[in-house]
Scaffold this motif. Sequence first.
Motif, short mmCIF file in Angstrom:
data_model
loop_
_atom_site.label_atom_id
_atom_site.label_comp_id
_atom_site.label_asym_id
_atom_site.label_seq_id
_atom_site.Cartn_x
_atom_site.Cartn_y
_atom_site.Cartn_z
N LEU A 183 7.54 11.37 -1.36
CA LEU A 183 7.24 9.93 -1.20
C LEU A 183 6.70 9.43 -2.53
CD1 LEU A 183 6.70 7.27 0.41
CD2 LEU A 183 4.44 8.20 0.95
N VAL A 184 7.16 8.28 -2.96
CA VAL A 184 6.68 7.67 -4.19
C VAL A 184 5.96 6.37 -3.83
CG1 VAL A 184 7.27 6.78 -6.48
CG2 VAL A 184 8.61 8.65 -5.47
N VAL A 185 4.72 6.26 -4.26
CA VAL A 185 3.92 5.04 -4.04
C VAL A 185 3.77 4.36 -5.39
CG1 VAL A 185 1.74 4.09 -3.21
CG2 VAL A 185 2.68 6.17 -2.16
N ILE A 186 4.24 3.14 -5.49
CA ILE A 186 4.19 2.39 -6.75
C ILE A 186 3.32 1.16 -6.57
CG2 ILE A 186 5.51 1.17 -8.52
CD1 ILE A 186 7.92 2.89 -7.78
N PHE A 187 2.28 1.05 -7.38
CA PHE A 187 1.45 -0.15 -7.40
C PHE A 187 1.96 -1.05 -8.52
CE2 PHE A 187 -1.25 2.83 -5.17
CZ PHE A 187 -1.88 2.05 -4.22
N GLY A 188 2.31 -2.27 -8.15
CA GLY A 188 2.85 -3.22 -9.13
C GLY A 188 2.11 -4.53 -9.11
N LEU A 211 7.13 3.39 -1.32
CA LEU A 211 6.18 2.39 -0.87
C LEU A 211 5.76 1.57 -2.09
CD1 LEU A 211 4.12 1.01 1.01
CD2 LEU A 211 2.59 2.96 0.65
N TYR A 212 6.08 0.30 -2.08
CA TYR A 212 5.80 -0.59 -3.22
C TYR A 212 4.71 -1.56 -2.80
CZ TYR A 212 7.07 -3.52 -7.30
OH TYR A 212 7.08 -4.23 -8.49
N ILE A 213 3.58 -1.53 -3.51
CA ILE A 213 2.43 -2.38 -3.19
C ILE A 213 2.21 -3.35 -4.35
CG2 ILE A 213 -0.04 -2.42 -2.68
CD1 ILE A 213 0.28 0.42 -1.53
N THR A 214 2.32 -4.64 -4.07
CA THR A 214 2.21 -5.65 -5.12
C THR A 214 1.35 -6.81 -4.64
OG1 THR A 214 4.08 -7.05 -4.42
CG2 THR A 214 4.60 -5.09 -5.74
N HIS A 221 11.05 -6.96 -2.30
CA HIS A 221 12.01 -6.06 -2.94
C HIS A 221 12.86 -5.41 -1.85
CE1 HIS A 221 13.77 -3.12 -5.59
NE2 HIS A 221 13.09 -3.57 -6.61
N LYS A 222 14.16 -5.61 -1.89
CA LYS A 222 15.05 -5.17 -0.81
C LYS A 222 15.42 -3.69 -0.90
CE LYS A 222 15.38 -9.37 0.87
NZ LYS A 222 14.76 -9.72 2.16
N GLU A 223 15.26 -3.07 -2.09
CA GLU A 223 15.76 -1.71 -2.25
C GLU A 223 14.75 -0.64 -1.84
OE1 GLU A 223 17.21 -1.11 -6.17
OE2 GLU A 223 18.56 -2.83 -6.13
N VAL A 224 13.46 -0.97 -1.86
CA VAL A 224 12.45 0.03 -1.53
C VAL A 224 12.33 0.18 -0.02
CG1 VAL A 224 11.17 -0.43 -3.66
CG2 VAL A 224 10.55 -1.65 -1.55
N THR A 225 11.71 1.27 0.42
CA THR A 225 11.57 1.53 1.85
C THR A 225 10.58 0.57 2.49
OG1 THR A 225 11.90 3.87 1.28
CG2 THR A 225 11.25 3.37 3.55
N TRP A 226 9.42 0.43 1.85
CA TRP A 226 8.41 -0.52 2.32
C TRP A 226 7.88 -1.29 1.12
CZ3 TRP A 226 7.65 4.81 3.45
CH2 TRP A 226 7.99 5.19 4.75
N HIS A 227 7.75 -2.58 1.28
CA HIS A 227 7.14 -3.43 0.26
C HIS A 227 6.00 -4.20 0.91
CE1 HIS A 227 7.59 -6.77 -3.04
NE2 HIS A 227 6.40 -6.23 -3.01
N ILE A 228 4.77 -3.84 0.55
CA ILE A 228 3.60 -4.54 1.09
C ILE A 228 3.09 -5.49 0.01
CG2 ILE A 228 1.27 -4.32 1.98
CD1 ILE A 228 2.03 -1.63 3.12
N ARG A 229 3.06 -6.77 0.34
CA ARG A 229 2.64 -7.81 -0.61
C ARG A 229 1.22 -8.24 -0.23
NH1 ARG A 229 5.65 -11.94 0.80
NH2 ARG A 229 5.54 -13.10 -1.18
N CYS A 230 0.27 -7.92 -1.09
CA CYS A 230 -1.14 -8.22 -0.83
C CYS A 230 -1.51 -9.58 -1.43
CB CYS A 230 -2.02 -7.14 -1.45
SG CYS A 230 -1.77 -5.49 -0.77
#
Length: 280
Positions: A183-188, A211-214, A221-230
């Motif tokens: 699993l890759v978690v990316i903070f953006g 998991l993309y957290i921005t 973002h449509k390509e990642v598994t989960w995109h959580i927008r904070c």
Amino acid sequence: MNSTSAQSFLARVRESLPSLHPTERKLAEFMLDFPGELASYSASELARLAGVSNATVTRLIKRLNYQKYDEARRQVREEKQTGSPLFLADRATGIEKLFEARAEQGQDNLQRTFARLSEPQVAAITQTLLSARKVWVVGFRSSHAVASYFRWQIFQVKEDIHVVPHAGDTLGEYIASITPQDLVVIFGLRRRPAHLRDIITQTVATGAPVLYITDEALAEHKEVTWHIRCACTAPGPLDNHAAVIALCHLLANCIMETSGASGRDRLTAIEAAHDAFGEM
């Protein structure tokens, strides 16, 4: 095409300074201190704030190679969206007002962020975190601190979690190590480095869930598994990351509660090691 068309607003102002008349320079220095003001005020309002005439505003806008004031204001609005603290700064207000505004905004950010989450989504992320062969956590600039905090929390029950790249490394070595079982978690969080888009593309290509957290300024973002927008809105030049930390806290607690006996065994072993070293 004008050679200045690709320049940032601040670059145009800085380059013009040596050739400006005193009143124009006064306005230019005000713009450099509070460039974001241009996005909110009309030319007349800006002139009043800077203590110059309307004609001075018009002359300076022309010197900066804009056709009209609205063109300059449009560019400032676009650059303000990148999250630069300089563009978000405003003139000073009292400490009491700052304290109250930030406390209220932090609560609102939490409510807006958690309203977007669903229990099935959080449960799926939790299970993937626990079952992943390895968890890779990526974050640059301000996101690096949050990535390190997230890793530290999860490490209590999940051994194979790593913040990358390490000092002196590049991401290439790590991308080559990622498998679909990871699993890759990316903070953006803004301001994001330009190459982050390529990193996400390469990471998605590994087949590992992402998991993309921005912040919420970024479109989904449509390509990642989960995109959580904070929600990271703040009444000042620096973003409010209370909701991001709360999200990390939520996921860490879900993992601890879901890990069962294996998680408790690891926590017990950690406490025994603390006692042996007299660390706490």
